[in-house]
Every structure is written in C-alpha cells, then in structure tokens.
Motif scaffolding. Structure first.
Motif, PDB file in Angstrom:
ATOM      1  N   UNK A 101       0.817  -1.212   0.000  1.00 15.11           N
ATOM      2  CA  UNK A 101       0.000   0.000   0.000  1.00 15.11           C
ATOM      3  C   UNK A 101       0.852   1.264   0.000  1.00 15.11           C
ATOM      4  N   UNK A 102       1.987   1.206   0.702  1.00 19.65           N
ATOM      5  CA  UNK A 102       2.892   2.364   0.718  1.00 19.65           C
ATOM      6  C   UNK A 102       3.517   2.584  -0.654  1.00 19.65           C
ATOM      7  N   UNK A 103       3.929   1.513  -1.307  1.00 21.21           N
ATOM      8  CA  UNK A 103       4.499   1.619  -2.652  1.00 21.21           C
ATOM      9  C   UNK A 103       3.500   2.239  -3.628  1.00 21.21           C
ATOM     10  N   UNK A 104       2.228   1.898  -3.443  1.00 21.45           N
ATOM     11  CA  UNK A 104       1.190   2.389  -4.350  1.00 21.45           C
ATOM     12  C   UNK A 104       0.704   3.785  -3.977  1.00 21.45           C
ATOM     13  N   UNK A 133      12.876  -7.372   6.786  1.00 18.80           N
ATOM     14  CA  UNK A 133      11.706  -7.627   5.940  1.00 18.80           C
ATOM     15  C   UNK A 133      11.430  -6.414   5.057  1.00 18.80           C
ATOM     16  N   UNK A 134      11.399  -5.254   5.680  1.00 17.15           N
ATOM     17  CA  UNK A 134      11.099  -4.019   4.954  1.00 17.15           C
ATOM     18  C   UNK A 134      12.148  -3.732   3.884  1.00 17.15           C
ATOM     19  N   UNK A 283      13.725   2.467   0.177  1.00 19.59           N
ATOM     20  CA  UNK A 283      13.446   2.959  -1.176  1.00 19.59           C
ATOM     21  C   UNK A 283      12.014   3.487  -1.263  1.00 19.59           C
ATOM     22  N   UNK A 284      11.864   4.516  -2.061  1.00 21.86           N
ATOM     23  CA  UNK A 284      10.556   5.125  -2.226  1.00 21.86           C
ATOM     24  C   UNK A 284      10.204   6.088  -1.121  1.00 21.86           C
ATOM     25  N   UNK A 285      11.163   6.336  -0.210  1.00 19.49           N
ATOM     26  CA  UNK A 285      10.894   7.244   0.893  1.00 19.49           C
ATOM     27  C   UNK A 285       9.877   6.719   1.884  1.00 19.49           C
ATOM     28  N   UNK A 286       9.692   5.388   1.929  1.00 14.53           N
ATOM     29  CA  UNK A 286       8.704   4.807   2.838  1.00 14.53           C
ATOM     30  C   UNK A 286       9.128   5.023   4.288  1.00 14.53           C
ATOM     31  N   UNK A 287       8.194   5.497   5.088  1.00 15.35           N
ATOM     32  CA  UNK A 287       8.427   5.746   6.505  1.00 15.35           C
ATOM     33  C   UNK A 287       7.936   4.546   7.296  1.00 15.35           C
TER      34      UNK A 287
END
Length: 327
Positions: A101-104, A133-134, A283-287
């Motif tokens: 969901x974060x990637x999307x 995992x992340x 990657x993708x700036x996911x927090x």
C-alpha cells in the motif's frame, strides 16, 4: 498488527482510544479483525467499535470506530503468549500488505506493533526482524535502524549480527551512508543542521592505537572527514562510555553506534516504553516506525501492556511523513 499471540493487538486498541491520534492522522490497522475484537474485550474498550473492511476506500477515519483492513489469516482462539507459526506467518503478511500500500501511495507511513522473531521463522520467513523484511520488500540495500527518545537518538552501523561479524561489516562507505541517513532523516523532521557524533568501536575509541587494531582510523575517520567535506556537522569517533551522556545532555542530536548493544543499551536504560524504532533509508521514501519493545508473551492477554511506545511511534511516523492532515 504484529504477532497476534503477543501484546500488539492490545496496545493498538489502547493507543487508538486516544483521540489525539485521530486529530493528527488517519489510522488504519492492517491485521485480523477477529484478533482485534478479542483485544477490545481484553482491555475492556467498550467505547471502541471495530470497523472491518476489505479495502482502504471503505475506511471511516472516525474516533471510536477502529478501521481494520482485515486479512483474515488467523483463528480467533490462537493462544496468548505461545509461539505460533501461524501468527508469525500472519505478522509477515501484515507488513507485506503495508509495504504494498505504501508503494502504491495509498498510505503515508507504516507503524508496526511487535512481531516475534522465532515465530516469524517458524512461519517460513527467515528474517531477523522487521527491518530486514522491509528492506527486502522494498529492494533497499542501504538502510539503518534508528532508535529515538525525547532525550537520545541513535542510528546503527550494524544490528542483528554477532560482534565479530559486526566489526567486519563496518566500512568507510557504510559509515558514511549511515551518517548521511541520519542527516537526511533529522533534516526531514525539521532540524536544519543536525549535530552528529560517531561512537568508537574500541574502548576509549582506540585511545590513539592503544586498544584494538586501528579500526577507528580505518573504518570511521575517513567517513567522518567525507561528511564534513560535504558540510555536515559530524565529529568523532568518541568513547562510548561518555558519548551517550553528552548526547543526552544536548551536545549532539544523534549518535552513530557501531553495533546493536552499543546503541540499544543506552536507549533502553531510559525506559522501553519511551522508545521508538525507525527504519531509515527505505526505497521510495517509505516511513516505518515501531515500538521499541517485543511481543511480551509473559503478559499478553492480561491487559497489562503499556501503549506509550506505540503512541510515540505513531507520532514519529506523522512527524516524518511528507503528507499530514495539516497540509
């Protein structure tokens, strides 16, 4: 939601009874509705109604109505405080769904309740923990674990490896990359010029070659010099036995620790309930933020777990997210 046999579901329910959370973000629980309903009963949260849904678009984001994106992976009677392959597998899939969901772009940050590493392995997922995992699910090679409290912030060069392996893994490039991650993360949180201190590997940071085999000069100093040349306020390496005191006094904004226990022990002395675990560099700036404690199997299902660390983790996720309800 974390491991269903642990305290994760309980602290989620307790945290989402705080109206201040809803005033600052729109929380959705990714997990199992049946387990969360059991947690509501355990903590006697009669003021909370569970809103079970299959898609995010159906979320209500209303205080008193806890939105659950239900993956329906577990039996509601899974025992408290017992290792469970099913719970370990489910905990993995909750994280995987959150990453998807974060990637999307459907969610702005991920905040995780604790999972159990042994249960995770039993469930068929050979990872040391959430951080790995992340990193795997996002294809991230350069990342780090940051621990944050009101008085002390620590970022790690290495984490879940033995001490000899940890020292071997530290290189000038790794040290520089972690310094850069610390700098970028604190700037993102509003600190325009963070003061970064690097901890030594050996006692007394080597004492000019007296202890160790020159690891500080080989593995740390070149990275510090490189960061300084780029305009970062970075100093060290400093002896660990005084550096953390100086950081808590306010001399530095964050400490770069060389290995797991060097960074974790000072933070946990301050109180496990106050700490937040942050994965930086995804990657993708996911927090991603998390509680800084485990599944606490010994007290699971007894309404004894403290939600303070989870509340702090939620607030850290809000602080680090690029989007907020105030934008």
């Amino acid at each position: 939601m974390g491991d269903a046999a642990g305290v994760g579901p309980e602290i989620i329910v307790k945290a989402l009874r705080h109206q201040s959370i809803y005033e600052k973000c729109r929380p959705v629980v990714i997990g199992d509705a049946r387990i969360l309903q059991r947690a509501i009963e355990v903590v006697h949260a009669s003021d909370i109604r569970l809103h079970n849904m299959n898609e995010l678009k159906d979320a209500r984001f209303a205080y008193g109505s806890m939105d659950c994106l239900d993956l329906a992976l577990l039996d509601k009677n899974i025992p408290f405080g017992k290792l469970s392959a099913a719970a370990g597998n489910a905990a993995f899939h909750y994280v995987a769904k959150a990453v998807e969901l974060a990637k999307e772009g459907f969610i702005d940050a991920i905040c995780t309740a604790p999972l159990n590493k042994e249960a995770l392995q039993l469930g068929g997922h050979p990872y040391p923990g959430h951080t790995e995992i992340l990193a795997d699910l996002t294809g991230t090679k350069e990342y780090s674990m940051m621990l944050s409290t009101a008085k002390l912030k620590v970022i790690h060069l290495t984490t879940h490896v033995g001490l000899l392996k940890a020292i071997e893994m530290i290189t000038p490039d790794r040290t520089f990359n972690v310094i850069r991650l610390a700098y970028d993360t604190l700037k993102r949180a509003g600190n325009e010029n963070p003061k970064i201190a690097v901890c030594g590997i050996n006692p007394h940071a080597g004492e000019n070659g007296l202890f160790g085999n020159g690891e500080e000069e080989e593995k740390l100093v070149p990275a510090i010099e490189r960061a300084v040349a780029l305009g970062m306020d970075v100093t060290g390496p400093y002896p660990a036995d005084t550096l953390f005191f100086r950081a808590m006094r306010g001399d530095f904004d964050i400490v770069v620790a060389c290995y797991h226990d060097q960074g974790h022990a000072p933070v946990k002395v301050l109180g496990i309930e106050s700490g937040v675990n942050i994965t930086v560099g995804l990657n993708g700036g996911i927090i991603r933020t998390s509680v800084d404690h485990g599944t606490a199997f010994d007290i699971a299902g007894q309404n004894l777990a403290d939600e303070s660390s989870l509340i702090a983790a939620i607030h850290s996720a809000i602080e680090l997210s690029p989007l907020t309800l105030h934008d």
